[in-house]
Design an enzyme around this catalytic site. Sequence first.
Site, short mmCIF file in Angstrom:
data_model
loop_
_atom_site.label_atom_id
_atom_site.label_comp_id
_atom_site.label_asym_id
_atom_site.label_seq_id
_atom_site.Cartn_x
_atom_site.Cartn_y
_atom_site.Cartn_z
N CYS A 56 0.82 -1.21 0.00
CA CYS A 56 0.00 0.00 0.00
C CYS A 56 0.86 1.27 0.00
O CYS A 56 0.44 2.31 -0.50
CB CYS A 56 -0.91 0.02 1.22
SG CYS A 56 -1.95 -1.43 1.42
N ASP A 88 -2.58 -3.94 7.81
CA ASP A 88 -3.69 -4.76 8.30
C ASP A 88 -3.69 -6.13 7.61
O ASP A 88 -3.90 -7.16 8.25
CB ASP A 88 -5.02 -4.08 8.01
CG ASP A 88 -5.22 -2.80 8.80
OD1 ASP A 88 -4.36 -2.50 9.64
OD2 ASP A 88 -6.21 -2.10 8.55
N CYS A 129 -2.26 3.09 3.23
CA CYS A 129 -3.04 2.05 3.91
C CYS A 129 -4.09 2.68 4.84
O CYS A 129 -4.06 3.88 5.11
CB CYS A 129 -2.09 1.13 4.68
SG CYS A 129 -2.79 -0.50 5.04
N ASP A 130 -4.98 1.84 5.35
CA ASP A 130 -6.21 2.30 5.99
C ASP A 130 -6.05 3.38 7.05
O ASP A 130 -6.76 4.39 7.03
CB ASP A 130 -6.92 1.11 6.66
CG ASP A 130 -7.33 0.04 5.68
OD1 ASP A 130 -6.98 0.16 4.49
OD2 ASP A 130 -7.99 -0.93 6.10
N LYS A 131 -5.17 3.17 8.01
CA LYS A 131 -5.08 4.09 9.15
C LYS A 131 -4.30 5.34 8.82
O LYS A 131 -4.37 6.35 9.53
CB LYS A 131 -4.44 3.40 10.37
CG LYS A 131 -5.08 2.07 10.73
CD LYS A 131 -6.58 2.15 10.82
CE LYS A 131 -7.21 0.78 10.87
NZ LYS A 131 -6.96 -0.09 9.72
N CYS A 201 -5.59 -1.74 -1.17
CA CYS A 201 -6.49 -2.83 -1.54
C CYS A 201 -7.58 -2.36 -2.50
O CYS A 201 -8.17 -1.29 -2.32
CB CYS A 201 -7.11 -3.43 -0.30
SG CYS A 201 -5.89 -4.17 0.81
N GLU A 452 -9.68 -5.91 13.51
CA GLU A 452 -10.62 -6.22 12.43
C GLU A 452 -10.79 -7.73 12.33
O GLU A 452 -9.84 -8.48 12.52
CB GLU A 452 -10.11 -5.67 11.10
CG GLU A 452 -10.08 -4.16 11.05
CD GLU A 452 -9.55 -3.63 9.72
OE1 GLU A 452 -9.71 -2.43 9.49
OE2 GLU A 452 -8.98 -4.41 8.94
N SER A 478 -12.82 -5.35 8.66
CA SER A 478 -12.13 -4.85 7.49
C SER A 478 -13.13 -4.33 6.48
O SER A 478 -14.28 -4.80 6.43
CB SER A 478 -11.32 -5.99 6.85
OG SER A 478 -10.95 -5.68 5.54
#
Length: 566
Positions: A56, A88, A129-131, A201, A452, A478
């Site tokens: 990512c 993650d 990435c997500d965070k 993702c 998650e 997730s």
Amino acid sequence: MATTNDKKRRPFSSQVVDGMERAPSRAMLHAVGFTDEDFTKPQIGIASTWSMVTPCNMHINRLAEDAAAGVDRADGKAVIFNTITISDGISMGTEGMKYSLVSREVIADSIETVVGCQGFDGVVAIGGCDKNMPGCMMALARLNRPGVFVYGGTILPGCHQGRNLDIVSVFEAVGARANNKIDDAELHSIEAKAIPGAGSCGGMYTANTMASAIEALGMSLPGSSAQAAISPAKKEDCARAGAAVLKLLEHDIKPRDIMTREAFENAITMVIALGGSTNAVLHLLAMANTTGVDLRLDDFTRIGKRVPMVADLKPSGRYSMAELIEIGGIQPLMKMLLDNSLLHGDCLTVTGRTLAENLADTPQYPDNQEIIRPLTDPIKKESHLVILDGNLAPQGSVAKITGKEGHCFSGTAQVFDCEEEALKAILDGRIHKGDVIVIRYDGPKGGPGMREMLSPTSAVMGKGLGKDVALITDGRFSGGTHGFVVGHITPEAYVGGPLAIVENGDTITIDADSHALTLHLSDTEIQQRLNDWIKPKPRYTRGVLAKYAKLVSSASEGAVTDNHLE
């Protein structure tokens, strides 16, 4: 020696480098490449989340250089610095995943720390990435200096036997292997082909959800959320972001001027229309909390009653973000929502113009596309993000109900005090049709870290039980999760929420129509069990997880660590 008096362009850096007494500071900066002329320019920090920890973020160092070049060409002085990222997808299902949500706070803290210490006049924050994304946004809101967020971009899909793959394909393949639907060779082929290169993702999972929400919020340049990680468009996005910060500085436009309540409502609307991740609820609450905007769970319900879900995107749909990019990204959808009075068009954005002005010349989607449905023929007429309360979640919980799962599920509790135990039971065939899997003590304080549950939910799907089994937790999910799931249950089990006293064999009902999560026991029985309940000892007593558990607020407040510290 810097002698400029133009403090308006350099409100913070001038304090660090101007005047005779700041000669030592200038001496240090000469060593990292500053010229005498650079000391008269606004300093713009480029917050890079580059790391080889995850695909990512593996390309973001190059994007940071593009953003820095954009700053320098606009007569600023760029300074690149790093913060952390975790993965993650790699840590999912392990003890290490407890650090995931914690990393959001560490990212926000570290960006605030560097920018505040170094006296940068503005910021470009680049997240993958997500965070990274909410962490960057929380830092920008805290600092309230001119800033732009840049999304690192989505990954392209992998391919196996003519079928597009992503990371969720691998998680679900594990369940399929456990159910003997595929063999080891097939699992390895999927594993080897799913992640072809750099980028976040590829479905409408948390990264793409948050990127889209931040663009609708007005804190990214138009188009930033819908670009491939490795593409000329993304390089140009970074360069334009660098120049945009200088314009924001010139016009004294700061993040809190942009991140208003109406802007957050636009972000929520975008998440709903796209069928986005449940994590958006947690992160938008946290971002609003940091900004000083009074956003609550009830706002998601209120907006969800009038905004339809129209995007046929993974995980519940058929298409990837890369395919949405091919038909124009999210801009035509935003224009569609604006034209139907579902967005606040007068909200200010990082372009210096309003949202409506940014969208004025946006073309429509091609006639033959099937990814974004018309508002008059949606996938779901109301939001897929359903806020549930009831006696099992008196302070709220978040369900993801796209309509494909049905609207109501009633079943028998199978209770697990950690994710690992639940996953083993699923893979061993101990979970059956009609079960409600309960995973508790994985909330913000109890985990700590609110893991998650992609591993167990994917195993359920791989086992072919997606329509026959529900899963509820005080943890979270997730963006790749689909199926009948409820997370963010508050109060969490660790602080004595009703989830703590659920027993095997209890009947639980999830009702999306009445917005209720119900444990079928009398109030007297629930109170008696709560009276007998003994709080577990903390799992961590030193280090970052212990500090997080001590400071973190409820999931219904965004799980932030700087809430009401006065």
